[in-house]
Write a protein that holds these residues in place. Structure first.
Motif, PDB file in Angstrom:
ATOM      1  N   LYS A 162     -25.198  29.639  13.796  1.00  0.00           N
ATOM      2  CA  LYS A 162     -25.777  28.316  14.045  1.00  0.00           C
ATOM      3  C   LYS A 162     -27.259  28.245  13.705  1.00  0.00           C
ATOM      4  CE  LYS A 162     -26.307  24.808  17.648  1.00  0.00           C
ATOM      5  NZ  LYS A 162     -26.015  24.458  19.032  1.00  0.00           N
ATOM      6  N   TYR A 163     -28.046  29.182  14.191  1.00  0.00           N
ATOM      7  CA  TYR A 163     -29.495  29.077  14.055  1.00  0.00           C
ATOM      8  C   TYR A 163     -30.060  29.748  12.810  1.00  0.00           C
ATOM      9  CZ  TYR A 163     -29.082  27.370  18.782  1.00  0.00           C
ATOM     10  OH  TYR A 163     -28.720  26.649  19.890  1.00  0.00           O
ATOM     11  N   LEU A 164     -29.437  30.811  12.351  1.00  0.00           N
ATOM     12  CA  LEU A 164     -29.926  31.487  11.154  1.00  0.00           C
ATOM     13  C   LEU A 164     -29.209  31.009   9.897  1.00  0.00           C
ATOM     14  CD1 LEU A 164     -30.381  35.154  12.417  1.00  0.00           C
ATOM     15  CD2 LEU A 164     -32.063  33.304  12.308  1.00  0.00           C
ATOM     16  N   LYS A 165     -28.212  30.152  10.081  1.00  0.00           N
ATOM     17  CA  LYS A 165     -27.454  29.587   8.957  1.00  0.00           C
ATOM     18  C   LYS A 165     -26.803  30.663   8.095  1.00  0.00           C
ATOM     19  CE  LYS A 165     -28.978  25.393   9.936  1.00  0.00           C
ATOM     20  NZ  LYS A 165     -28.483  24.900  11.159  1.00  0.00           N
ATOM     21  N   MET A 166     -26.354  31.726   8.754  1.00  0.00           N
ATOM     22  CA  MET A 166     -25.632  32.786   8.053  1.00  0.00           C
ATOM     23  C   MET A 166     -24.147  32.487   8.197  1.00  0.00           C
ATOM     24  SD  MET A 166     -27.691  36.173   9.280  1.00  0.00           S
ATOM     25  CE  MET A 166     -28.138  37.144   7.865  1.00  0.00           C
ATOM     26  N   PRO A 167     -23.414  32.435   7.096  1.00  0.00           N
ATOM     27  CA  PRO A 167     -21.979  32.134   7.181  1.00  0.00           C
ATOM     28  C   PRO A 167     -21.234  33.138   8.069  1.00  0.00           C
ATOM     29  CG  PRO A 167     -22.723  32.113   4.902  1.00  0.00           C
ATOM     30  CD  PRO A 167     -23.846  32.639   5.720  1.00  0.00           C
ATOM     31  N   ARG A 168     -20.420  32.626   8.960  1.00  0.00           N
ATOM     32  CA  ARG A 168     -19.665  33.456   9.905  1.00  0.00           C
ATOM     33  C   ARG A 168     -18.849  34.522   9.176  1.00  0.00           C
ATOM     34  NH1 ARG A 168     -18.488  33.779  15.619  1.00  0.00           N
ATOM     35  NH2 ARG A 168     -16.851  35.310  15.710  1.00  0.00           N
ATOM     36  N   GLU A 169     -18.251  34.130   8.042  1.00  0.00           N
ATOM     37  CA  GLU A 169     -17.417  35.061   7.292  1.00  0.00           C
ATOM     38  C   GLU A 169     -18.230  36.269   6.817  1.00  0.00           C
ATOM     39  OE1 GLU A 169     -17.861  31.675   5.843  1.00  0.00           O
ATOM     40  OE2 GLU A 169     -16.591  31.159   7.528  1.00  0.00           O
ATOM     41  N   LYS A 170     -19.471  36.012   6.355  1.00  0.00           N
ATOM     42  CA  LYS A 170     -20.299  37.122   5.871  1.00  0.00           C
ATOM     43  C   LYS A 170     -20.785  37.994   7.018  1.00  0.00           C
ATOM     44  CE  LYS A 170     -21.888  35.646   1.400  1.00  0.00           C
ATOM     45  NZ  LYS A 170     -23.026  35.603   0.489  1.00  0.00           N
ATOM     46  N   VAL A 171     -21.163  37.374   8.121  1.00  0.00           N
ATOM     47  CA  VAL A 171     -21.591  38.152   9.286  1.00  0.00           C
ATOM     48  C   VAL A 171     -20.438  39.051   9.740  1.00  0.00           C
ATOM     49  CG1 VAL A 171     -22.347  38.046  11.694  1.00  0.00           C
ATOM     50  CG2 VAL A 171     -23.308  36.456  10.020  1.00  0.00           C
TER      51      VAL A 171
END
Length: 150
Positions: free
Chosen positions: A74-83
């Motif tokens: 949400k806050y860092l705008k990192m795609p959930r799939e990549k995380v």
């Protein structure tokens, strides 16, 4: 903005390197090379770049350590799939993977994922510092080599 950072010399290098190691889409190389081309001493530039980039990378690690996956997305705008992908991939590989945090495109995910995995902070710091230092050392060597051609 690059001219502004180059104008500030070593502090500009430090800031550019710090920002480049965070989740912001920013590269420190133009600033580092601009400051070197302007005649700055290479050892202080190397120190400023390495420490700035290291602290920026560690800030990503700490965001991962403190955060939850949903906050990272949400806050860092990192795609959930990549995380999820990088966290799963790093699971069980060890904190030595922090050496590769300097890699473009995946380095930020490595740092955040190592934080989410609660990898040993001292080991992460050691490996991350080594990778960041060698990255800039190679960049400086390439700069010197190209400069010698002209």
């Amino acid at each position: 903005m690059l001219d502004f950072l180059i104008e500030y010399g070593y502090m500009g290098v430090f800031l550019a390197a710090f920002l480049a190691a965070t989740v912001l889409p920013f590269g420190s190389e133009p600033v580092v090379l601009g400051v070197l081309a302007a005649g700055a001493e290479s050892v202080p530039v190397l120190i400023a770049a390495t420490i700035g980039n290291f602290l920026g990378g560690m800030s990503c690690y700490w965001l991962g350590w403190l955060g939850k996956r949903q906050w990272i997305v949400k806050y860092l705008k990192m795609p959930r799939e990549k995380v999820d992908k990088w966290t799963d991939w790093l699971q069980g590989r060890g904190s030595w993977m922090a050496f590769f945090v300097f890699l473009p495109g995946v380095g930020d995910f490595f740092a955040v994922a190592l934080g989410l995995l609660k990898a040993n902070v001292w080991s992460v710091a050691l490996w991350m510092f080594a990778g960041k230092f060698l990255r800039y050392l190679v960049l400086f060597g390439a700069f010197d080599w190209i400069k010698s051609l002209f």
